[in-house]
Design a protein around this motif. Structure first.
Motif, mmCIF file in Angstrom:
data_model
loop_
_atom_site.group_PDB
_atom_site.id
_atom_site.type_symbol
_atom_site.label_atom_id
_atom_site.label_comp_id
_atom_site.label_asym_id
_atom_site.label_seq_id
_atom_site.Cartn_x
_atom_site.Cartn_y
_atom_site.Cartn_z
ATOM 1 N N LYS A 199 34.338 48.007 45.099
ATOM 2 C CA LYS A 199 35.565 48.784 45.027
ATOM 3 C C LYS A 199 36.355 48.836 46.330
ATOM 4 C CE LYS A 199 33.590 51.900 41.522
ATOM 5 N NZ LYS A 199 33.274 53.320 41.190
ATOM 6 N N VAL A 200 35.729 48.482 47.431
ATOM 7 C CA VAL A 200 36.403 48.620 48.731
ATOM 8 C C VAL A 200 36.520 47.276 49.441
ATOM 9 C CG1 VAL A 200 36.339 49.743 50.985
ATOM 10 C CG2 VAL A 200 35.598 51.004 48.952
ATOM 11 N N ILE A 201 35.390 46.657 49.764
ATOM 12 C CA ILE A 201 35.424 45.444 50.583
ATOM 13 C C ILE A 201 36.033 44.268 49.820
ATOM 14 C CG2 ILE A 201 33.995 43.787 51.834
ATOM 15 C CD1 ILE A 201 32.075 46.015 52.481
ATOM 16 N N ALA A 202 35.620 44.064 48.558
ATOM 17 C CA ALA A 202 36.158 42.938 47.783
ATOM 18 C C ALA A 202 37.673 43.044 47.595
ATOM 19 C CB ALA A 202 35.440 42.836 46.441
ATOM 20 N N PRO A 203 38.248 44.211 47.184
ATOM 21 C CA PRO A 203 39.709 44.304 47.063
ATOM 22 C C PRO A 203 40.439 44.086 48.390
ATOM 23 C CG PRO A 203 38.669 46.071 45.832
ATOM 24 C CD PRO A 203 37.592 45.416 46.635
ATOM 25 N N LEU A 204 39.894 44.617 49.498
ATOM 26 C CA LEU A 204 40.547 44.418 50.796
ATOM 27 C C LEU A 204 40.526 42.947 51.203
ATOM 28 C CD1 LEU A 204 39.264 47.493 52.861
ATOM 29 C CD2 LEU A 204 41.541 47.137 51.895
ATOM 30 N N THR A 205 39.472 42.240 50.827
ATOM 31 C CA THR A 205 39.411 40.808 51.116
ATOM 32 C C THR A 205 40.430 40.048 50.278
ATOM 33 O OG1 THR A 205 37.059 41.028 51.649
ATOM 34 C CG2 THR A 205 37.886 38.813 51.235
ATOM 35 N N GLU A 206 40.549 40.418 49.001
ATOM 36 C CA GLU A 206 41.522 39.752 48.132
ATOM 37 C C GLU A 206 42.954 40.020 48.577
ATOM 38 O OE1 GLU A 206 40.664 41.170 44.264
ATOM 39 O OE2 GLU A 206 38.737 40.097 44.089
ATOM 40 N N GLU A 207 43.202 41.201 49.122
ATOM 41 C CA GLU A 207 44.548 41.541 49.592
ATOM 42 C C GLU A 207 44.872 40.919 50.943
ATOM 43 O OE1 GLU A 207 44.574 45.769 49.654
ATOM 44 O OE2 GLU A 207 44.133 45.971 47.508
ATOM 45 N N GLY A 208 43.903 40.290 51.582
ATOM 46 C CA GLY A 208 44.132 39.669 52.871
ATOM 47 C C GLY A 208 43.980 40.603 54.054
ATOM 48 N N VAL A 209 43.597 41.863 53.803
ATOM 49 C CA VAL A 209 43.403 42.810 54.908
ATOM 50 C C VAL A 209 42.181 42.402 55.722
ATOM 51 C CG1 VAL A 209 43.013 45.225 55.498
ATOM 52 C CG2 VAL A 209 44.514 44.634 53.594
ATOM 53 N N ARG A 261 35.728 40.969 59.571
ATOM 54 C CA ARG A 261 34.889 41.186 58.399
ATOM 55 C C ARG A 261 34.065 42.459 58.573
ATOM 56 N NH1 ARG A 261 29.688 38.384 59.134
ATOM 57 N NH2 ARG A 261 29.587 37.516 61.243
ATOM 58 N N VAL A 262 33.441 42.903 57.472
ATOM 59 C CA VAL A 262 32.651 44.135 57.454
ATOM 60 C C VAL A 262 31.190 43.767 57.242
ATOM 61 C CG1 VAL A 262 32.243 46.329 56.290
ATOM 62 C CG2 VAL A 262 34.580 45.502 56.582
ATOM 63 N N ILE A 263 30.317 44.278 58.110
ATOM 64 C CA ILE A 263 28.883 43.996 58.035
ATOM 65 C C ILE A 263 28.142 45.323 57.865
ATOM 66 C CG2 ILE A 263 26.899 42.977 59.198
ATOM 67 C CD1 ILE A 263 28.814 41.314 60.856
#
Length: 569
Positions: A351-361, A367-369
């Motif tokens: 809900k958080v990391i995948a959408p932000l990656t798709e939006e290009g943020v 990246r987030v680890i």
């Protein structure tokens, strides 16, 4: 009255079984006969045996995969203390922090006079509450009068936090197994080359976490609103060099005039003492007047600081974290009570990391680890899976050495999938009543099952082998007889274990979450495995003996040296 040698004896007492015990005995005999005859019927057809073995094994594996719940690292325990860690905006001064302490006192004041028996008072009231300021943050918490209701204090403390503008924090029950402020929490490291961009990404990630995973408590480790105020002095190199002032000399002079500069040290009574050069009180200036500080040139001429350097009022982080030699910023997420760590990690990823990656943020160099308890959970789960497989292999090799055969132990180990399904079923049933995650302590119950449930199968296989070796019975008759004679000891051992462990799950109380999971797994695994092992193991054992006989006859036909159908090996 009987008399012998002049001595009178009372009549002998004869014990007759009650009607209920007679009925129970007859019911047990009927059940034993029914199960043994069912086993005899199953062993009479290859198709029936294959269907039973394949069906039971597939159903156990499929059911276990469906019942596996989200995993947790370690239970929190029942420590009677709630701790809140709060990150403050950079512009908070001491007066603001003191005002926060007053908010906490006002929130706790109504609970000071409550007693543990007061059900209307959260936690039965507060015995001790505390408030500590440190660096760029604060932490405060409370201890409940009723230890079993300590989680009721979390909404009260969060209400106090709501009165602190700009403050972001999370509250949790202190864990018995993890120490430090991050025990049981998930740390999300945002890594990248530019710290200003990391700070912006931290704000976006924090807002998205609060929106998509509202039950979790998220806060930054450090400030994301610009950092601490800072005065930057950049020397005009040409002007300074004309006066013979180096950048190092300028730094030492300004440091001495403002805060004092260490210039040397000396030994006194075995201790090293710093020597600091400090300006007189009259030379101290406010931040806005720092440009008028007098700087001495090499020829003794005095010039003001602003004539040889530019002065900039800005802000900077108090510290810069690093991960894998790259700059990082950390967002700490505290999972809500009653939600496993794996479930929260999955929500964050989906809900958080995948959408932000798709939006290009996020993407590219940024990246987030996840780390903290997330890393520990992955490492512990991998280790437990390997150890569980290793335990099964060791059990198999031990039985192979005792039976002097590699086939019989395989038949016996078919009871392990049934036990795994039963353990997960018991854990899910407990969760219908009280929250119990699949944590590391609960996982130990499956290790216990591996060494326990095979005992029932060993009794059936060993007794059948004895009938065939010593009495010359046919395999089908020997399996039926071993099942009939072993049902009673199997149920006696299982029921004593089940009733002995029942208090672990039937009597909740302080610390029950530490052992309730193990009890539910062992009891569920024992019950399910016992019921179905009485059918599965005889069917598989009969199938194995038939295959062995067929193979022996085929080898004998080829090489001209036929062997008996069963030689006791």
């Amino acid at each position: 009255m009987a008399s012998r040698h002049g001595v009178t004896y009372p009549p002998a007492l004869t014990c007759y079984p009650s009607a209920r015990s007679v009925q129970m005995s007859r019911l047990g005999e009927k059940a034993t006969k029914g199960i043994s005859e069912l086993v005899y019927w199953l062993c009479g057809s290859t198709l029936r045996r294959i269907v039973v073995v394949a069906g039971f094994t597939a159903a156990a594996v499929f059911g276990a995969l469906q019942l596996i719940p989200p995993i947790e690292y370690l239970p929190a325990g029942n420590a009677n203390i709630i701790i809140g860690n709060v990150s403050l905006p950079s512009n908070y001064n001491l007066d603001s922090v003191e005002a926060m302490a007053e908010y906490v006192e006002e929130a706790m004041a109504p609970l000071q006079d409550c007693t543990a028996e007061d059900l209307d008072c959260p936690g039965g009231g507060v015995g001790i509450n505390f408030f500590v300021s440190r660096g760029s943050g604060i932490f405060f918490g409370a201890i409940a009068n009723d230890p079993l209701r300590v989680l009721e204090l979390v909404p009260v403390l969060r209400g106090a936090l709501a009165n602190m503008p700009g403050a972001i924090g999370g509250f949790r029950q202190y864990s018995l197994f993890t120490t430090g402020p991050g025990g049981g929490a998930i740390d999300l490291d945002i890594v990248g080359p530019d710290f200003d961009r990391l700070r912006d990404l931290g704000g976006v990630l924090l807002a998205r976490l609060q929106q998509e995973v509202p039950a979790a408590q998220a806060r930054p480790l450090g400030s994301i609103d610009g950092g601490k105020p800072e005065v930057r002095i950049r020397p005009h190199r040409l002007r300074a060099s004309q006066l013979g002032i180096s950048a190092r000399d300028l730094g030492v002079t300004v440091n001495a005039l403002v805060d004092g500069a260490k210039v040397s040290d000396y030994q006194w009574l075995g201790k090293r003492i710093d020597l600091k050069l400090i300006a007189d009180e009259g030379w101290k200036h406010r931040t806005q007047n720092i440009g008028s500080l007098p700087i001495a040139a090499r020829d003794g001429q005095l010039v003001t600081l602003d004539t040889i350097a530019s002065i900039e009022l800005t802000s900077a982080p108090a510290s810069i974290g690093h991960r894998e030699r790259r700059r990082s910023m950390t967002i700490r997420v505290v999972p809500p009570p009653g939600q496993p760590l794996q479930s929260v990690l999955q929500d964050i990823a989906d809900k958080v990391i995948a959408p932000l990656t798709e939006e290009g943020v996020l993407g590219g160099a940024y990246r987030v680890i996840p780390r903290g308890s997330a890393d520990k959970l992955t490492a512990a789960w991998d280790a437990l899976n390997f150890n569980l497989i290793f335990a099964v292999v060791i059990t198999y090799l031990l039985m192979a050495a005792l039976f002097q055969s590699f086939g019989y132990p395989f038949v016996i180990l078919l009871s392990v999938p049934l036990a795994g399904f039963g353990g997960l079923l018991g854990l899910n049933l407990i969760n219908k009543v009280s929250y119990q995650p699949l944590d590391i302590l609960t996982m130990l119950g499956f290790f216990i099952l591996v060494g326990t449930v095979v005992n029932n199968a060993i009794l059936i296989v060993h007794q059948a082998l004895n009938h065939m070796r010593e009495e010359g019975m046919a395999p089908r008759d020997a399996i039926r007889e071993s099942t009939r004679t072993r049902i009673r000891p199997i149920f006696m051992s299982v029921m004593t274990s089940v009733f002995g462990m029942a208090p672990l799950i039937l009597y909740p109380g302080a610390g029950s979450e530490l052992y309730r999971g193990i009890g539910s797994v062992v009891i569920g695994g024992l019950l399910v495995s016992t019921v179905f092992t009485l059918i599965l193991v005889p069917a598989m054992f009969s199938l194995f003996l038939s295959a062995k006989t067929t193979m022996t006859q085929a080898i004998g036909a080829v090489f001209g040296s036929p062997k008996p159908a069963f030689d006791g090996d």
